[in-house]
Design an enzyme around this catalytic site. Sequence first.
Site, PDB file in Angstrom:
ATOM      1  N   ASP A   1      -8.244   3.899   0.960  1.00  0.00           N
ATOM      2  CA  ASP A   1      -7.318   4.358   1.994  1.00  0.00           C
ATOM      3  C   ASP A   1      -8.125   4.858   3.205  1.00  0.00           C
ATOM      4  OD1 ASP A   1      -5.450   5.595   3.532  1.00  0.00           O
ATOM      5  OD2 ASP A   1      -4.600   6.825   1.926  1.00  0.00           O
TER       6      ASP A   1
ATOM      7  N   ARG B   1      -3.443  -0.615   5.249  1.00  0.00           N
ATOM      8  CA  ARG B   1      -4.025  -1.664   4.404  1.00  0.00           C
ATOM      9  C   ARG B   1      -3.138  -2.890   4.204  1.00  0.00           C
ATOM     10  NH1 ARG B   1      -5.105   2.318  -0.356  1.00  0.00           N
ATOM     11  NH2 ARG B   1      -3.234   3.168   0.624  1.00  0.00           N
TER      12      ARG B   1
ATOM     13  N   CYS C   1       0.874  -1.184   0.000  1.00  0.00           N
ATOM     14  CA  CYS C   1       0.000   0.000   0.000  1.00  0.00           C
ATOM     15  C   CYS C   1       0.909   1.232   0.000  1.00  0.00           C
ATOM     16  CB  CYS C   1      -0.982  -0.027   1.165  1.00  0.00           C
ATOM     17  SG  CYS C   1      -0.216  -0.015   2.794  1.00  0.00           S
TER      18      CYS C   1
HETATM   19  P1  4NP Z   1      -1.771   2.801   4.057  1.00  0.00           P
HETATM   20  O1  4NP Z   1      -2.437   4.140   4.643  1.00  0.00           O
HETATM   21  O2  4NP Z   1      -1.204   3.177   2.717  1.00  0.00           O
HETATM   22  O3  4NP Z   1      -2.936   1.893   3.942  1.00  0.00           O
HETATM   23  O4  4NP Z   1      -0.724   2.371   5.055  1.00  0.00           O
HETATM   24  C1  4NP Z   1      -1.786   5.371   4.739  1.00  0.00           C
HETATM   25  C2  4NP Z   1      -0.811   5.564   5.688  1.00  0.00           C
HETATM   26  C3  4NP Z   1      -0.219   6.806   5.809  1.00  0.00           C
HETATM   27  C4  4NP Z   1      -0.614   7.839   4.973  1.00  0.00           C
HETATM   28  C5  4NP Z   1      -1.589   7.628   4.016  1.00  0.00           C
HETATM   29  C6  4NP Z   1      -2.178   6.390   3.901  1.00  0.00           C
HETATM   30  N1  4NP Z   1      -0.026   9.123   5.118  1.00  0.00           N
HETATM   31  O5  4NP Z   1      -0.424  10.037   4.371  1.00  0.00           O
HETATM   32  O6  4NP Z   1       0.871   9.290   5.950  1.00  0.00           O
END
Ligand code: 4NP
Length: 171
Positions: free
Chosen positions: A140, A27, A21
């Site tokens: 997300d 995710r 992800c």
């Molecule tokens: P992930 O979610 O990609 O599912 O781990 C996110 C984690 C951090 C961020 C965005 C989405 N961020 O902008 O820091």
Amino acid sequence: MSLVNQISLRTTMSYRVLFVCLGNICRSPAAEIVFNAAIARAGLKGRIKADSCGTASYHTGEKPDRRMLAALERAGYAWGGHRARTFSHRDFAQFDLIIPQDESNKEDILALASREEDAAKVRPMSTWFAPGEREREVPDPYYGGPAGFDAVVQLLERAMERLVAELQEKC
Ligand code: 4NP
């Protein structure tokens, strides 16, 4: 390689799956945990190895987001100690199947694929969504509330049944 060697390679090496992800704190660690539970139920533990990572490095070394861990706990899963790491082009050689959670993750991974056979390993999580699934990718949940995290776990659980059924034929 002789046929005998090919067969012994198949029986001794694990099939390796990488969930990807953006941050590797919501995710993809959830996908790895849900997948590991599904392969254990299917009797494939030991034949398949899973890992997860993110396309961005801002959370490298961190534990999964506490809101994701809470949603996983509500669904009956325990965190195995994973720490966030960043996707590298070297992962193409290390994994048989690379599963981005959304279209943007997919584009970022494909931008690092220098060979056709590397790009062929990349199949988005939505590949295993049921035909009636409302989502087109794993959304997300980072900027939303707890319901979004629960929805991600449930979406992953539905997709994982279909992915594991496919791997059962292969592994
Ligand atoms: P992930 O979610 O990609 O599912 O781990 C996110 C984690 C951090 C961020 C965005 C989405 N961020 O902008 O820091």
